[in-house]
Each structure stands twice: as C-alpha cells, then as structure tokens.
Design a protein around this motif. Structure first.
Motif, PDB file in Angstrom:
ATOM      1  N   GLU A 168       0.821  -1.202   0.000  1.00  0.00           N
ATOM      2  CA  GLU A 168       0.000   0.000   0.000  1.00  0.00           C
ATOM      3  C   GLU A 168       0.860   1.259   0.000  1.00  0.00           C
ATOM      4  O   GLU A 168       0.523   2.240  -0.655  1.00  0.00           O
ATOM      5  CB  GLU A 168      -0.934  -0.005   1.205  1.00  0.00           C
ATOM      6  N   ARG A 169       1.964   1.203   0.752  1.00  0.00           N
ATOM      7  CA  ARG A 169       2.841   2.372   0.840  1.00  0.00           C
ATOM      8  C   ARG A 169       3.444   2.719  -0.518  1.00  0.00           C
ATOM      9  O   ARG A 169       3.503   3.884  -0.908  1.00  0.00           O
ATOM     10  CB  ARG A 169       3.933   2.102   1.870  1.00  0.00           C
TER      11      ARG A 169
ATOM     12  N   ARG B 250       0.774   4.209  -2.830  1.00  0.00           N
ATOM     13  CA  ARG B 250       0.496   5.604  -2.446  1.00  0.00           C
ATOM     14  C   ARG B 250       1.620   6.523  -2.923  1.00  0.00           C
ATOM     15  O   ARG B 250       1.360   7.600  -3.456  1.00  0.00           O
ATOM     16  CB  ARG B 250       0.334   5.698  -0.923  1.00  0.00           C
TER      17      ARG B 250
ATOM     18  N   GLY C 258       1.428   6.917  -6.656  1.00  0.00           N
ATOM     19  CA  GLY C 258       0.257   7.737  -6.942  1.00  0.00           C
ATOM     20  C   GLY C 258       0.489   9.203  -6.650  1.00  0.00           C
ATOM     21  O   GLY C 258       0.050  10.079  -7.403  1.00  0.00           O
ATOM     22  N   GLU C 259       1.204   9.506  -5.571  1.00  0.00           N
ATOM     23  CA  GLU C 259       1.514  10.895  -5.242  1.00  0.00           C
ATOM     24  C   GLU C 259       2.422  11.506  -6.311  1.00  0.00           C
ATOM     25  O   GLU C 259       2.226  12.659  -6.718  1.00  0.00           O
ATOM     26  CB  GLU C 259       2.169  10.980  -3.872  1.00  0.00           C
TER      27      GLU C 259
ATOM     28  N   LEU D  28      -4.051   0.841  -6.349  1.00  0.00           N
ATOM     29  CA  LEU D  28      -3.618   1.760  -5.298  1.00  0.00           C
ATOM     30  C   LEU D  28      -3.171   3.100  -5.888  1.00  0.00           C
ATOM     31  O   LEU D  28      -3.483   4.161  -5.350  1.00  0.00           O
ATOM     32  CB  LEU D  28      -2.474   1.135  -4.502  1.00  0.00           C
ATOM     33  N   VAL D  29      -2.463   3.034  -7.000  1.00  0.00           N
ATOM     34  CA  VAL D  29      -2.030   4.260  -7.673  1.00  0.00           C
ATOM     35  C   VAL D  29      -3.247   5.028  -8.182  1.00  0.00           C
ATOM     36  O   VAL D  29      -3.344   6.241  -8.002  1.00  0.00           O
ATOM     37  CB  VAL D  29      -1.059   3.939  -8.829  1.00  0.00           C
TER      38      VAL D  29
ATOM     39  N   THR E 246      -5.081   6.889  -5.415  1.00  0.00           N
ATOM     40  CA  THR E 246      -4.318   8.057  -4.968  1.00  0.00           C
ATOM     41  C   THR E 246      -4.381   9.182  -5.989  1.00  0.00           C
ATOM     42  O   THR E 246      -4.565  10.349  -5.638  1.00  0.00           O
ATOM     43  CB  THR E 246      -2.856   7.664  -4.689  1.00  0.00           C
TER      44      THR E 246
ATOM     45  N   GLU F  66      -7.645  10.919  -5.854  1.00  0.00           N
ATOM     46  CA  GLU F  66      -7.761  11.782  -4.678  1.00  0.00           C
ATOM     47  C   GLU F  66      -6.997  13.096  -4.843  1.00  0.00           C
ATOM     48  O   GLU F  66      -7.463  14.141  -4.390  1.00  0.00           O
ATOM     49  CB  GLU F  66      -7.201  11.071  -3.439  1.00  0.00           C
ATOM     50  N   LEU F  67      -5.832  13.047  -5.482  1.00  0.00           N
ATOM     51  CA  LEU F  67      -4.911  14.180  -5.455  1.00  0.00           C
ATOM     52  C   LEU F  67      -4.791  14.983  -6.748  1.00  0.00           C
ATOM     53  O   LEU F  67      -4.446  16.165  -6.701  1.00  0.00           O
ATOM     54  CB  LEU F  67      -3.511  13.701  -5.046  1.00  0.00           C
TER      55      LEU F  67
END
Length: 84
Positions: free
Chosen positions: A1-2, A5, A8-9, A38-39, A42, A45-46
């Motif tokens: 998950e890390r 994320r 994705g950021e 997961l990407v 993220t 969201e961003l």
C-alpha cells in the motif's frame, strides 16, 4: 500500500504540472498488478482532474526497445535520404 500511495503521489504531482490524458506505468514495479488500483485511487484523490492510469504493454527492457525503435527509424531516414 505504501508503494502504491508513493507512486500515486508522484503521478498526481506530474499530472498537476503537465495535464496528461493518460498515465502508463511500466517496469518491474509499475507493471505489478497489485500496484495499479492503489495508484489509481491516490491519483483520483490528489490530481486536479481524474486521470486514467494503465499498465504499459512494452514488456521487458522498455529502454532497450525504445533505443532499437529510434535506431531503426534513423536508419530508415538515412537510407531514404541517400536514395534521393
């Protein structure tokens, strides 16, 4: 998950800068099937607007494949230029 994320950021930051219509992930990390959802979450969201994220289809050694493609293109151009 890390990892998902973090990727994705990074993708969301790039999307805010260059506004792509699509992001392709590749390589041994980007091509991992568990990473893509997961990407995508993220990025959704961003990023300023939703951007689809997909796996690349190049396969192994994308840099080598790209170098071969560029070399072949230049060889074709040189051949055509020498015949005119």
């Amino acid at each position: 998950e890390r990892e998902g994320r973090a990727v994705g950021e990074a993708v969301a930051a790039v999307c805010a800068t260059i506004d792509p219509q699509l992001v392709i992930l590749g390589g041994p990390v980007g091509g991992h099937p568990a990473l893509l959802p997961l990407v995508q979450v993220t990025v959704n969201e961003l990023a300023p607007v939703p951007i689809p994220v997909q796996h690349g289809l190049v396969g192994e050694n994308p840099s080598l494949r790209g170098a071969i493609a560029v070399g072949l293109q230049r060889a074709r151009e040189d051949l055509l230029a020498s015949t005119t």
